[in-house]
Design a protein around this motif. Structure first.
Motif, PDB file in Angstrom:
ATOM      1  N   SER A  32       0.824  -1.214   0.000  1.00  0.00           N
ATOM      2  CA  SER A  32       0.000   0.000   0.000  1.00  0.00           C
ATOM      3  C   SER A  32       0.854   1.258   0.000  1.00  0.00           C
ATOM      4  CB  SER A  32      -0.938   0.022   1.214  1.00  0.00           C
ATOM      5  OG  SER A  32      -1.952  -0.923   1.059  1.00  0.00           O
ATOM      6  N   PHE A  33       1.917   1.245   0.801  1.00  0.00           N
ATOM      7  CA  PHE A  33       2.796   2.419   0.840  1.00  0.00           C
ATOM      8  C   PHE A  33       3.489   2.629  -0.511  1.00  0.00           C
ATOM      9  CE2 PHE A  33       3.096   1.442   5.595  1.00  0.00           C
ATOM     10  CZ  PHE A  33       2.098   2.352   5.905  1.00  0.00           C
ATOM     11  N   TYR A  34       3.869   1.539  -1.175  1.00  0.00           N
ATOM     12  CA  TYR A  34       4.489   1.682  -2.497  1.00  0.00           C
ATOM     13  C   TYR A  34       3.482   2.166  -3.541  1.00  0.00           C
ATOM     14  CZ  TYR A  34       9.217   0.126  -1.492  1.00  0.00           C
ATOM     15  OH  TYR A  34      10.508   0.045  -1.025  1.00  0.00           O
ATOM     16  N   GLN A  35       2.219   1.778  -3.389  1.00  0.00           N
ATOM     17  CA  GLN A  35       1.195   2.319  -4.288  1.00  0.00           C
ATOM     18  C   GLN A  35       1.085   3.833  -4.100  1.00  0.00           C
ATOM     19  OE1 GLN A  35      -1.981  -0.423  -3.060  1.00  0.00           O
ATOM     20  NE2 GLN A  35      -2.133  -1.093  -5.188  1.00  0.00           N
ATOM     21  N   ALA A  36       1.157   4.273  -2.860  1.00  0.00           N
ATOM     22  CA  ALA A  36       1.140   5.708  -2.588  1.00  0.00           C
ATOM     23  C   ALA A  36       2.345   6.373  -3.243  1.00  0.00           C
ATOM     24  CB  ALA A  36       1.129   5.969  -1.083  1.00  0.00           C
ATOM     25  N   TRP A  37       3.520   5.777  -3.082  1.00  0.00           N
ATOM     26  CA  TRP A  37       4.754   6.327  -3.653  1.00  0.00           C
ATOM     27  C   TRP A  37       4.629   6.470  -5.171  1.00  0.00           C
ATOM     28  CZ3 TRP A  37       8.849   9.021  -2.747  1.00  0.00           C
ATOM     29  CH2 TRP A  37       9.934   8.978  -3.621  1.00  0.00           C
ATOM     30  N   TRP A  52       6.425  11.660   3.974  1.00  0.00           N
ATOM     31  CA  TRP A  52       5.748  10.757   4.903  1.00  0.00           C
ATOM     32  C   TRP A  52       5.529   9.387   4.324  1.00  0.00           C
ATOM     33  CZ3 TRP A  52       0.648  10.960   2.942  1.00  0.00           C
ATOM     34  CH2 TRP A  52       0.148  12.200   2.534  1.00  0.00           C
ATOM     35  N   VAL A  53       5.430   9.256   3.003  1.00  0.00           N
ATOM     36  CA  VAL A  53       5.317   7.921   2.401  1.00  0.00           C
ATOM     37  C   VAL A  53       6.632   7.162   2.576  1.00  0.00           C
ATOM     38  CG1 VAL A  53       5.021   6.665   0.231  1.00  0.00           C
ATOM     39  CG2 VAL A  53       3.496   8.572   0.772  1.00  0.00           C
ATOM     40  N   ALA A  56       7.020   6.012   6.111  1.00  0.00           N
ATOM     41  CA  ALA A  56       6.184   4.831   6.373  1.00  0.00           C
ATOM     42  C   ALA A  56       6.841   3.572   5.799  1.00  0.00           C
ATOM     43  CB  ALA A  56       4.790   5.022   5.784  1.00  0.00           C
ATOM     44  N   ILE A  57       7.396   3.696   4.603  1.00  0.00           N
ATOM     45  CA  ILE A  57       8.090   2.551   3.994  1.00  0.00           C
ATOM     46  C   ILE A  57       9.295   2.163   4.850  1.00  0.00           C
ATOM     47  CG2 ILE A  57       9.498   1.845   2.003  1.00  0.00           C
ATOM     48  CD1 ILE A  57       7.544   3.561   0.254  1.00  0.00           C
ATOM     49  N   GLY A  58      10.086   3.150   5.252  1.00  0.00           N
ATOM     50  CA  GLY A  58      11.251   2.877   6.086  1.00  0.00           C
ATOM     51  C   GLY A  58      10.886   2.266   7.421  1.00  0.00           C
ATOM     52  N   MET A  75      16.617   7.795   4.530  1.00  0.00           N
ATOM     53  CA  MET A  75      17.555   8.814   4.038  1.00  0.00           C
ATOM     54  C   MET A  75      16.922   9.599   2.901  1.00  0.00           C
ATOM     55  SD  MET A  75      20.301   8.813   5.866  1.00  0.00           S
ATOM     56  CE  MET A  75      21.839   9.230   5.103  1.00  0.00           C
ATOM     57  N   SER A  76      16.199   8.924   2.031  1.00  0.00           N
ATOM     58  CA  SER A  76      15.508   9.610   0.938  1.00  0.00           C
ATOM     59  C   SER A  76      14.437  10.549   1.483  1.00  0.00           C
ATOM     60  CB  SER A  76      14.879   8.597  -0.020  1.00  0.00           C
ATOM     61  OG  SER A  76      15.868   7.838  -0.662  1.00  0.00           O
ATOM     62  N   ALA A  77      13.744  10.126   2.532  1.00  0.00           N
ATOM     63  CA  ALA A  77      12.695  10.963   3.132  1.00  0.00           C
ATOM     64  C   ALA A  77      13.262  12.281   3.642  1.00  0.00           C
ATOM     65  CB  ALA A  77      12.000  10.205   4.264  1.00  0.00           C
TER      66      ALA A  77
END
Length: 141
Positions: A32-37, A52-53, A56-58, A75-77
Motif C-alpha cells: 500500500s505504501f508503495y502504491q502511494a509512492w 511521509w510515504v 512509512a516505507i522505512g 535517508m531519501s525521506a
C-alpha cells in the motif's frame, strides 16, 4: 501537491497501509505504501507527501528487520520538503544504524531525535537499548 484528488488517493493508500501495519500485515502494508509512492508525480522528492510515504516505507522495513532498505527509504525521506523536521524519522534512522552496527552514525541520529522531541518521550515505546545508546549525551540536557 496541487491536485487535491491525487492527495486524497495517496492518503487512502497510506491509510490502508497503516491499517495493515497495525494488524502486523507488514508485507501488505508495504504494498500500500508503495502504491502511494508510485502515485506521487516525478520527481517525487519535491512533494511533501513523499516524505511521509518514504518514512512509512522505512518504518515498515524497520519492523521487518530489513535495515538496509529502511535506511535507504529514511535517508531519501530526509531530502523531501519538511522531511528533516521529523523526530520520528531520525529515531528510526538511528535505530536502523544501531542495528547494523553503525554506532557513531546511530548515536548522532538518535540524539538528534531526542533533542528534536525535547526529551525521552519519543523513546518510551522503543526498546531501552536505543535510549541507553545515547545516555551519556543526554546527561547534559
Amino acid at each position: 501537491m496541487s491536485d487535491p484528488q491525487l492527495t486524497r488517493q495517496i492518503r487512502r493508500y497510506c491509510s490502508d497501509g497503516y491499517r495493515l501495519y497495525d494488524n502486523a500485515e507488514l508485507r501488505l502494508a508495504l504494498r500500500s505504501f508503495y502504491q502511494a509512492w508510485l502515485s506521487i508525480p516525478k520527481p517525487q522528492t519535491e512533494h511533501e507527501e513523499a516524505g511521509w510515504v518514504l518514512t512509512a516505507i522505512g518504518d515498515t522495513y524497520f519492523k521487518l528487520r530489513q535495515y538496509d532498505q529502511a535506511i535507504e527509504s529514511l535517508m531519501s525521506a530526509m531530502h523531501c520538503p519538511e522531511g528533516d523536521k521529523s523526530p520520528f524519522l531520525y529515531l528510526r534512522l538511528g535505530q536502523c544504524m544501531w542495528d547494523t552496527k553503525r554506532e557513531a552514525e546511530a548515536r548522532k541520529y538518535l540524539y538528534k531525535a531526542y533533542r528534536m522531541a525535547q526529551g525521552a518521550v519519543l523513546f518510551e515505546q522503543e526498546e531501552k537499548r536505543y535510549i541507553e545508546a545515547i545516555a551519556d549525551l543526554c546527561q547534559n540536557d
